[in-house]
Motif scaffolding. Structure first.
Motif, PDB file in Angstrom:
ATOM      1  N   GLN A 299      10.064  45.397  60.947  1.00  0.00           N
ATOM      2  CA  GLN A 299      11.432  45.872  60.754  1.00  0.00           C
ATOM      3  C   GLN A 299      11.383  47.176  59.946  1.00  0.00           C
ATOM      4  O   GLN A 299      11.240  47.157  58.723  1.00  0.00           O
ATOM      5  N   SER A 302      13.798  47.743  56.965  1.00  0.00           N
ATOM      6  CA  SER A 302      13.475  46.929  55.795  1.00  0.00           C
ATOM      7  C   SER A 302      12.268  47.486  55.055  1.00  0.00           C
ATOM      8  O   SER A 302      12.219  47.486  53.819  1.00  0.00           O
ATOM      9  N   THR A 305      13.378  50.458  53.024  1.00  0.00           N
ATOM     10  CA  THR A 305      14.159  50.027  51.858  1.00  0.00           C
ATOM     11  C   THR A 305      13.250  49.585  50.716  1.00  0.00           C
ATOM     12  O   THR A 305      13.513  49.883  49.545  1.00  0.00           O
ATOM     13  N   GLU A 373      13.338  37.197  52.212  1.00  0.00           N
ATOM     14  CA  GLU A 373      13.285  38.467  52.929  1.00  0.00           C
ATOM     15  C   GLU A 373      12.362  39.460  52.233  1.00  0.00           C
ATOM     16  O   GLU A 373      11.599  40.185  52.874  1.00  0.00           O
ATOM     17  N   THR A 377       9.014  41.097  53.927  1.00  0.00           N
ATOM     18  CA  THR A 377       8.913  42.555  54.051  1.00  0.00           C
ATOM     19  C   THR A 377       7.653  43.071  53.381  1.00  0.00           C
ATOM     20  O   THR A 377       6.937  43.918  53.940  1.00  0.00           O
TER      21      THR A 377
END
Length: 417
Positions: A299, A302, A305, A373, A377
């Motif tokens: 992702q 993600s 981030t 999450e 990640t």
């Protein structure tokens, strides 16, 4: 187009892409094949292109790992493994819990995570994957001793890490955990003994039984089917029936299934070579798909981030790996008759990529887990960053440590003879 035909179409498209990459690597690039597959997968994710195939925890653990692990074990030179068993054994039995404890402590401080959650993140990311390194070793004909040490450590540390992660998940679910620091350590040790050793023993018994069976049924297809049954059957029996480590059961089965011609083994040499080649081909095809899908499943938003956390975690993982390897191998060298050279230790550190098993464990985290999450990640980020930095620089490290030069000299002398 039917669902089955569409699935076949997507698989063939990925295999065609992998073939082009393989030719590119063989002809022009000095990059480990599996590393380039991951990076191509990341490129697919960036586009983004929907490949229509997804990895899951169950697929990796139940389908992919038994094949890759069993193939890895039966390829090991048993004599070299016996002569060098101390180093991988110490790195697994002592090194994995030590790495989890050290990495858990520093990530708790770095990211402000609860202790159990930071230990869980450490337990997930610690297992190493040597496939990329070993594929490059084969290309340069690296010393077999180094290959066996790296390969055997990885084969065993996967199972130990899975046990630690499962224990931590149970403790996190207790709200709050019913044990303190000393209780946590004793719980992990007890689970490792029961679940880990229990799984290995089950696989060993089944592997030995399979060898006795194939000695009496030496037809090549019967031998091949027997190895398939024992590889996956040991995993299923250990996991679903007994409740112990299926990964270590598969490893134990591979160690005790005899697939190398030797005196007293009443199986044709060509039959054994056929079995090993078949497992090698199956492992190659499956791992090819897995590495592309790992990259394609990233992702990107993600990762961006949490980029800073990923970079910090990658550095911490490498530093902890270095502390564990240099300290434990140094201690072993004090009493060992045959020392493990410093160049080998460098490769143990730099070659410790964290991809397939960590990603499988991250994908299997239950919904509702605190910081789920973030953990997923970071694990994906460490896998991709490690592949990008460590993987791409692997040929350089081999040259700097002198391993590639020594391998070239040995290969030249062998050809001269």
């Amino acid at each position: 187009m039917s669902a089955a035909l569409e699935f076949l179409y997507r698989v063939l498209a990925l295999l065609a892409l992998a073939l082009a990459i393989r030719i590119l690597v063989d002809v022009w690039l000095e990059i480990p094949y599996s590393i380039l597959l991951i990076l191509v997968g990341v490129g697919i994710s960036v586009q983004p292109i929907d490949v229509g195939l997804r990895l899951s925890h169950d697929v990796i653990m139940s389908l992919v790992l038994p094949l890759i692990l069993f193939n890895g074990v039966i390829k090991l030179n048993r004599r070299v493994l016996r002569e060098n068993i101390v180093v991988p054994l110490v790195l697994v039995v002592v090194g994995v819990p030590l790495a989890v404890a050290l990495l858990g402590a520093v990530t708790a401080v770095a990211f402000g995570l609860p202790v159990l959650v930071s230990l869980l993140l450490a337990g997930i990311v610690v297992p190493t994957d040597p496939v990329a390194v070993l594929s490059l070793f084969e290309e340069i004909d690296a010393p077999e001793r180094l290959s066996v040490i790296i390969d055997s450590e990885s084969l065993f540390n996967d199972g130990v890490a899975v046990v630690i992660v499962n224990v931590l998940l149970v403790l996190i679910a207790e709200h709050p955990p019913a044990t303190g620091g000393s209780g946590l350590a004793s719980t992990v040790v007890l689970e490792l003994l029961v679940v880990g050793v229990g799984g290995f023993l089950i696989g060993s018994v089944l592997g030995y039984a399979a060898t006795q069976f194939i000695r009496r049924v030496p037809e090549r297809m019967a031998v091949l089917l027997s190895t398939v049954l024992v590889a996956y059957g040991s995993y299923v029996i250990a996991t679903s029936v007994v409740g112990v480590s299926g990964i270590l059961a598969t490893v134990g089965a591979g160690l005790f299934v005899e697939t190398t011609a030797s005196e007293g083994l009443e199986i044709d040499r060509d039959t054994l070579e056929f079995v090993r080649d078949t497992w090698e081909g199956g492992s190659f095809l499956l791992s090819t798909l897995v590495y592309v899908l790992i990259g394609a499943q990233v992702q990107i938003a993600s990762l961006v981030t949490h980029l800073w956390s990923i970079l910090v975690a990658t550095v911490l993982v490498l530093l902890v790996r270095a502390v564990v390897v240099y300290s434990l191998v140094g201690i072993v060298n004090v009493t060992a008759a045959t020392k493990t050279p410093r160049s080998y230790q460098h490769m143990l550190v730099w070659g410790g990529l964290h991809t397939v098993v960590p990603i499988a464990l991250a994908l299997g985290l239950p919904a509702g887990l605190p910081h789920r999450e973030f953990i997923q990640t970071v694990v994906f980020g460490v896998a991709i960053t490690g592949a990008l930095v460590q993987g791409l620089l692997m040929p350089t490290v081999l040259r700097v440590t002198g391993i590639q030069e020594r391998a070239s000299r040995l290969g030249a002398s062998d050809r001269a003879e």
